[in-house]
Design an enzyme around this catalytic site. Sequence first.
Site, PDB file in Angstrom:
ATOM      1  N   SER A  53       0.797  -1.223   0.000  1.00 20.65           N
ATOM      2  CA  SER A  53       0.000   0.000   0.000  1.00 20.65           C
ATOM      3  C   SER A  53       0.833   1.278   0.000  1.00 20.65           C
ATOM      4  O   SER A  53       0.362   2.323  -0.446  1.00 20.65           O
ATOM      5  CB  SER A  53      -0.939   0.009   1.212  1.00 20.65           C
ATOM      6  OG  SER A  53      -0.215  -0.187   2.414  1.00 20.65           O
ATOM      7  N   HIS A 278      -0.563   6.303   6.262  1.00 18.27           N
ATOM      8  CA  HIS A 278      -0.014   6.101   4.925  1.00 18.27           C
ATOM      9  C   HIS A 278       0.328   7.459   4.310  1.00 18.27           C
ATOM     10  O   HIS A 278      -0.212   8.489   4.716  1.00 18.27           O
ATOM     11  CB  HIS A 278      -1.022   5.380   4.028  1.00 18.27           C
ATOM     12  CG  HIS A 278      -1.052   3.905   4.217  1.00 18.27           C
ATOM     13  ND1 HIS A 278      -1.538   3.320   5.365  1.00 18.27           N
ATOM     14  CD2 HIS A 278      -0.655   2.879   3.407  1.00 18.27           C
ATOM     15  CE1 HIS A 278      -1.439   1.998   5.250  1.00 18.27           C
ATOM     16  NE2 HIS A 278      -0.903   1.715   4.074  1.00 18.27           N
TER      17      HIS A 278
END
Length: 299
Positions: A53, A278
């Site tokens: 990711s 993230h």
Amino acid sequence: MTRRLPTSGATRALAVGAALISGVATLATAHPALASTTAHHSHHADYVALGDSYASAPLVPDQVDANCLRSSHNYPSLVARSSGATLTDVTCSGATTAEMTAAQGTAPAQFDALDRHTDLVTVTIGGNDIGFSTVLGTCAKLSATDPAGAPCRDHLTGAGTDQVTASIAATAPKVAKVLRGIHQRAPYAKVVVVGYPDLFPEDGVGCTSASVPLAAGDFSYLRDKEKELNGMLARQARLGRAQFVNTYDPTIGHDICRPVGERWIETFAPQTPAAPLHPNADGESAMATAVERTLARHR
């Protein structure tokens, strides 16, 4: 035109945030380095992007693959645009080293994208293998027990062995196997291992809050574990005939404790489009710049 993320993809991305809290793993010219390859083969460099990711960029606009939560502004896409390379992007949220050779749901094995014509391969992998999402979820749950202390560090090292360090060591041979597999399938490709950016304050000073539910003493512990992970990836890159891209140093000062606008890694409750913990669009751009600089040095 902006492409909207389908409902299934949005639901899955929200599940990533829930997993972090619950502790369940989810986890303008051709660039010189690629220009030389392009000139040699008389075609645009064939670039294959592999990874998890941090490479696919879940929820960063525009999402172009709802199953893998892949963005058109992830670092592979930015590198390809700046270099003029032809990109095959198979990065996928939640990927581990196992998904290099095995399907991930409906996504085929990532190695299926490689062949003898591949000129460049980037790969970001290892974070899900060590269960870093589980670690972060555990730390979030334990923070309330000792907000000023380091309850997560104590929990993960209490048996006399640092569980995260052990997981990093166990992942090293898996990364080595990935690099061997890339070279076997793409024998003429330049292989680049892209590390993880700086999530936590470099000085170890935390920012415990509702959006960053970590105990004060655990920030430095988690910073050190991320450095260990990147160190392992750098060693495996050297041993595996690959270049390592340090994305940590260029992102220092843009960690989860920085305010919106300065923050390149989102908190447990993102305020800029990105999955929890993230990189946002700025973070992916910084990673792309680091890749481009490494390619330029080793062209």
